[in-house]
Scaffold this active site. Structure first.
Site: not given
Ligand code: NAD
Length: 436
Positions: A30, A35, A150, A251, A262
């Site tokens: 990351d 983090k 989540e 739901f 999301c």
């Molecule tokens: P988040 O913001 O918690 O995490 C994203 C992470 O990516 C951050 O820690 C950020 O620092 C890192 N990041 C950004 N640019 C980067 C790079 N170039 N190299 C390395 N790390 C980098 O987001 P999230 O909730 O984990 O969601 C991530 C993806 O997963 C999104 O597309 C989201 O829609 C999808 N998603 C999330 C969930 C959920 O419940 N959170 C469920 C399914 C899908």
């Protein structure tokens, strides 16, 4: 197998730790130094049930490590991309800057035969574009959307209800799907459906699932709006229609609506992408789904105003909940916090409490008062607003006990999660969402 996971947020950190827990050797990467420092010390950077344990186990076993340097992904067979795809600053589409940056940074470290597995939620067409970037390295791009919830993320990652792999046509795709099957071996071995598709289908499966869930929630909230002008009770309506197996009760909880990192941004991005594809009308209803959802926040606030006789100015309001849902500390687009901020804007003295999300909430909205201890937050309140259905509120809040703390007797149940009869019996004016 050696794996890398690029992006260690709610999705990526759980994915990395879960993959280590089923026996893989994993490096999580990351760009966020804080983090990665926390994760490297074995500390979960956010609250997710079960994460701390598998993180500690992974680090202790030596199978899990973290880095800020994408070069450390070199040597892994599968590279998962789990970076954020937030709503664009100036529009409704998804911001793909982070996905593009992550893939570009990975390119120099890919070997022929490696797999790049996208997990982020992306607009349809993204995988085909990224596949062209990856192709010269000899690696294969697959799209492997993530369906974790989540609050249940560890369980959902280790034991998902289905796995989807969008792969290129031909032998190359079959080979890539085979490797993903090996990655998810425990789930595949127990018979979890493993669905192999083309790129576009895999991308669409994810946004379609979220669009459906959002629509189901907004459907029942639309019924709540009608119930409110007719004196009907939407919770009974939901029970009654939910007995129909074709509909189902899940739901169909009317309340203050959905939020989080999301659903809101995914339905907006889907509508924006459909527009680009010349098919805006196909998912136009998602704009209505969004609008219904946002109206419920306004409604909850209005109930508090009404309950307090037309103004909240100078009134103390205890807001129970800040996270967008229970079992999470995620406050991204949280309806709970949105309602708290609106009440604050109307001049109320808002005190927010939450079992896990106070630290995050304070970062986003420092203007609110936060008190971790529930009873202290309730003390002297003129009204109580319940907006996240934590067990601490849903099950354990005793109306008579709360009466001994507050100065008013107005409760707005933004999640229809309290026992209205018990609260009324204890002398409270109870307002539900879509209930008389
Ligand atoms: P988040 O913001 O918690 O995490 C994203 C992470 O990516 C951050 O820690 C950020 O620092 C890192 N990041 C950004 N640019 C980067 C790079 N170039 N190299 C390395 N790390 C980098 O987001 P999230 O909730 O984990 O969601 C991530 C993806 O997963 C999104 O597309 C989201 O829609 C999808 N998603 C999330 C969930 C959920 O419940 N959170 C469920 C399914 C899908």
């Amino acid at each position: 197998m050696r794996l890398s996971v690029i992006g260690c947020g709610y999705l990526g950190a759980v994915h990395a730790a879960a993959m280590a827990s089923i026996g893989h050797e994993v490096v999580g990467i990351d760009v966020d130094t804080h983090k990665i420092d926390a994760l490297s010390r074995g500390e979960a950077p956010f609250f997710e049930p079960g994460l701390q344990q598998i993180l500690t186990e992974g680090i202790t076993s030596g199978r899990l490590r973290f880095s800020t340097d994408t070069a450390d992904a070199a040597g892994a067979t599968v590279h998962f991309i789990g970076v954020g795809t937030p709503q664009q600053a100036g529009g409704y589409g998804a911001d793909l800057t982070y996905v593009d940056a992550a893939v570009s940074a990975l390119l120099p470290h890919l070997r022929s035969g490696d797999i790049v597995a996208g997990k982020s939620t992306v607009p349809v067409g993204t995988a085909a574009r990224l596949a062209e970037l990856v192709a010269p390295t000899g690696a294969t791009l697959v799209w492997n959307p993530e369906f974790l919830r989540e609050g249940w993320a560890v369980q959902d990652t280790i034991d998902p209800d289905r796995l989807v792999a969008g792969v290129p046509a031909g032998e190359r795709g079959e080979h890539a799907a085979g490797i993903l099957r090996e990655v998810y071996h425990p789930a595949v071995a127990k018979g979890t459906p493993f669905i192999v598709t083309d790129y576009a289908t895999a991308e669409l499966v994810k946004v379609a699932a979220n669009a459906f869930l959002a629509t189901k929630i907004s459907f029942i909230n639309a019924m709540a709006e009608i119930a409110e002008v007719t004196g009907a009770d939407v919770t009974q309506l939901a029970d009654a229609i939910g007995h129909d197996a074709r509909i189902g009760r899940r739901f169909l909880g009317a309340g203050i609506g959905f939020g989080g990192g999301c659903l809101p941004k995914d339905i907006r991005a889907f509508a924006a992408r459909a527009e680009e594809l010349g098919r805006g009308e196909s998912v136009n209803f998602l704009r209505e789904v969004d609008a219904i959802n946002l109206r419920r926040r306004e409604r909850a606030v209005q109930l508090v105003v009404d309950g307090l006789g037309g103004t909240v100015y100078g009134k103390r309001i205890a807001v129970l909940g800040a996270a967008f849902k229970p079992h999470s500390d995620d406050v991204r687009d949280s309806p709970a916090l949105d309602a708290a901020v609106r009440l604050h804007g109307l001049g109320a003295d808002v005190v927010v409490t939450d079992p896990q999300a106070i630290e995050n909430a304070r970062r986003f909205h420092p203007q609110l008062t936060y008190i971790a201890e529930r009873d202290e937050a309730l003390r002297d309140a003129h009204a109580v607003l319940v907006v996240t259905e934590w067990d601490e509120y849903r099950r354990e809040l005793d109306a008579s006990h709360v009466s001994s703390l507050t100065s008013g007797r107005v409760v707005v149940d933004g999640r229809n999660c309290l026992d209205a009869v018990a609260w009324r019996a204890a002398g409270w004016t109870y307002y539900g969402m879509g209930r008389p």
